[in-house]
Design a protein around this motif. Structure first.
Motif, short mmCIF file in Angstrom:
data_model
loop_
_atom_site.label_atom_id
_atom_site.label_comp_id
_atom_site.label_asym_id
_atom_site.label_seq_id
_atom_site.Cartn_x
_atom_site.Cartn_y
_atom_site.Cartn_z
N TYR A 43 34.34 -70.36 -6.40
CA TYR A 43 35.75 -70.01 -6.55
C TYR A 43 35.90 -68.65 -7.22
O TYR A 43 36.77 -67.85 -6.87
CB TYR A 43 36.57 -71.07 -7.32
N ILE A 46 35.52 -66.02 -4.55
CA ILE A 46 36.71 -65.93 -3.69
C ILE A 46 37.83 -65.19 -4.42
O ILE A 46 38.48 -64.29 -3.88
CB ILE A 46 37.20 -67.34 -3.27
N PHE A 49 37.11 -61.55 -4.78
CA PHE A 49 37.42 -60.86 -3.52
C PHE A 49 38.89 -60.49 -3.47
O PHE A 49 39.26 -59.35 -3.21
CB PHE A 49 37.07 -61.75 -2.32
N GLU A 50 39.76 -61.49 -3.74
CA GLU A 50 41.20 -61.25 -3.67
C GLU A 50 41.65 -60.15 -4.62
O GLU A 50 42.44 -59.29 -4.26
CB GLU A 50 41.96 -62.52 -4.05
N ALA A 53 40.24 -56.66 -3.67
CA ALA A 53 40.95 -56.14 -2.49
C ALA A 53 42.34 -55.65 -2.91
O ALA A 53 42.83 -54.63 -2.43
CB ALA A 53 41.06 -57.22 -1.42
N GLU A 54 42.96 -56.39 -3.83
CA GLU A 54 44.28 -55.99 -4.34
C GLU A 54 44.17 -54.70 -5.16
O GLU A 54 44.96 -53.76 -4.98
CB GLU A 54 44.83 -57.14 -5.21
N LYS A 57 44.01 -51.16 -3.65
CA LYS A 57 45.24 -50.44 -3.29
C LYS A 57 45.54 -49.31 -4.27
O LYS A 57 46.27 -48.37 -3.94
CB LYS A 57 46.44 -51.41 -3.31
N GLY A 69 36.74 -51.89 -1.87
CA GLY A 69 36.84 -52.88 -0.80
C GLY A 69 35.48 -53.47 -0.47
O GLY A 69 35.36 -54.68 -0.21
N ALA A 72 34.58 -56.00 -2.92
CA ALA A 72 35.32 -57.23 -2.61
C ALA A 72 34.60 -58.01 -1.51
O ALA A 72 34.36 -59.21 -1.63
CB ALA A 72 36.75 -56.89 -2.18
N ALA A 73 34.25 -57.31 -0.44
CA ALA A 73 33.61 -57.97 0.70
C ALA A 73 32.27 -58.59 0.30
O ALA A 73 31.92 -59.68 0.75
CB ALA A 73 33.41 -56.96 1.84
N LEU A 76 32.76 -62.01 -1.29
CA LEU A 76 33.05 -63.07 -0.33
C LEU A 76 31.82 -63.42 0.50
O LEU A 76 31.67 -64.56 0.95
CB LEU A 76 34.20 -62.65 0.58
#
Lengths: 245, 245
Positions: A43, A46, A49-50, A53-54, A57, A69, A72-73, A76
């Motif tokens: 968890y 995951i 990652f979120e 990725a946020e 920005k 990014g 992040a990848a 995951l």
């Protein structure tokens, strides 16, 4: 990217099943602790990652965005193997992760970066701290589980990117160093507070760390040494970023 | 994940350099068109990563979130190879991507999904349409570039997930099918409008498709056939989702 299709992920390979048919797992308490640990790491990845990725920005350039990014990848990318292991342990992977959703999301809510630099420091310091914590627990596990945790948490590819960017930014703007040093301390404080919350709630994990009839555990002095090691490694990371703790 | 470190990505391997030392690239106009195409695909994948990661927040379950997140990660996983190729072509990868930023972001702004289902259909139909478009152009390229484009756009691993989820949702709620059919048409319309905008702006790409002194190009009848093929494949995708076009 070599993540399998959903169907592949749902049916573990015979090899994966075999690797957890360790006699240690015959003990229900031990098995519950392993499920908890693997689910918490899954968890956590995951959620990382979120958040990454946020936070991507906020990147000042497209190149920076791709770097964050990719971090992040990578997070995951580990989840498939952890899901397969949870399946092999006989549980629904996502149900097993549920108890860790709220404490981990709470950590992220309390440590939402206000700019790109805080996001970078969090990616490096926060994820490093979480990895150290899980790796300390993994030291009490059977070899197969310990290897899985180590493999899915060891990912230093992007560290040099963060270190280089943060050091250069502080050199160009010294007051930023003071702000980010405070930010690093806050990350440590929030992580400890959420770890305590999980510990209070998950008896099997506590029992694992405390030991059992036929398993060695930690006495109070050893708990102190674990804490000291986590703090030392946190300070090393802060130092590499050019931040005083 | 086997993405190289930033430094590795910045210095292409001899093999990558070799593979583009095609005599076709000695032609400056052709080379400019190849740079444009590779850069457009690369920016498209970075942007798709961002949007899919964003749309994953709408997921009704953690399992769904991981599926869409994995689609996002797969998109970014291709970018390293495209960056290496742009380097080998002698340009700064991110500068080369700049002209495609605004049209691609504009497409996403005009097609922001209002719910999970619109996000799923966009991931399947929108990315499929973009891939078909680039693959049509790739048919006019030297083998090395054509292979690169094909390799970085061919990714059907997650299609079955989208098809299964959307079909089941429409069965449970038939009016959703009507709404998503309209949504699919809108995706097609917006994609065409942005493609025209790019075409009007990038002379080298137009010249490539139109042909040159020693290169075959498309006549008007062939442009019509390309458009027909893109539409047919779009309709096939809509059909697989259980949506009438």
């Amino acid at each position: 990217m070599t993540a399998p299709t959903p169907d592949e992920a749902a049916s573990p390979t015979p090899a994966a099943v075999l690797s957890v048919s360790d006699e240690a797992l015959a003990d229900d308490g031990y098995r519950a602790a392993v499920v908890d640990l693997v689910a918490a790491v899954a968890y956590g990845e995951i959620s990382a990652f979120e958040r990454l990725a946020e936070d991507a920005k906020l990147a000042p350039t497209l190149a920076d965005k791709v770097e964050l990014g990719s971090m992040a990848a990578a997070q995951l990318g580990h989840v498939t193997e952890l899901r397969e292991r949870l399946h092999a342990l006989g549980v629904d992977p996502f149900e097993a992760m549920e108890p860790f959703r709220e404490p981990i999301e709470s950590f992220h809510r309390h440590t939402a970066p206000s700019d790109w630099w805080e996001g970078l420091v969090k990616a490096y310091v926060g994820d490093g701290l979480a990895a150290d914590f899980y790796l300390e627990i993994a030291g009490f596990l059977d070899e197969s589980t310990g290897d899985l945790i180590t493999r899915t948490l060891t990912d230093v590819r992007h560290s040099e990117f963060v270190v280089g960017r943060v050091r250069a930014a502080i050199e160009a703007d010294p007051p930023l160093g003071g702000r980010l040093a405070l930010w690093g301390r806050r990350l440590m404080g929030e992580a400890l507070s959420q770890a305590q919350r999980v510990a209070a709630d998950r008896e099997a994990l506590i029992a694992l760390v405390a030991g059992g009839v036929d398993r060695p555990g930690l006495d109070l002095a050893e708990v102190g040494r674990v804490f000291t090691r986590l703090t030392e490694r946190h300070n090393e990371r802060m130092g590499r970023l050019g931040l005083a703790f």
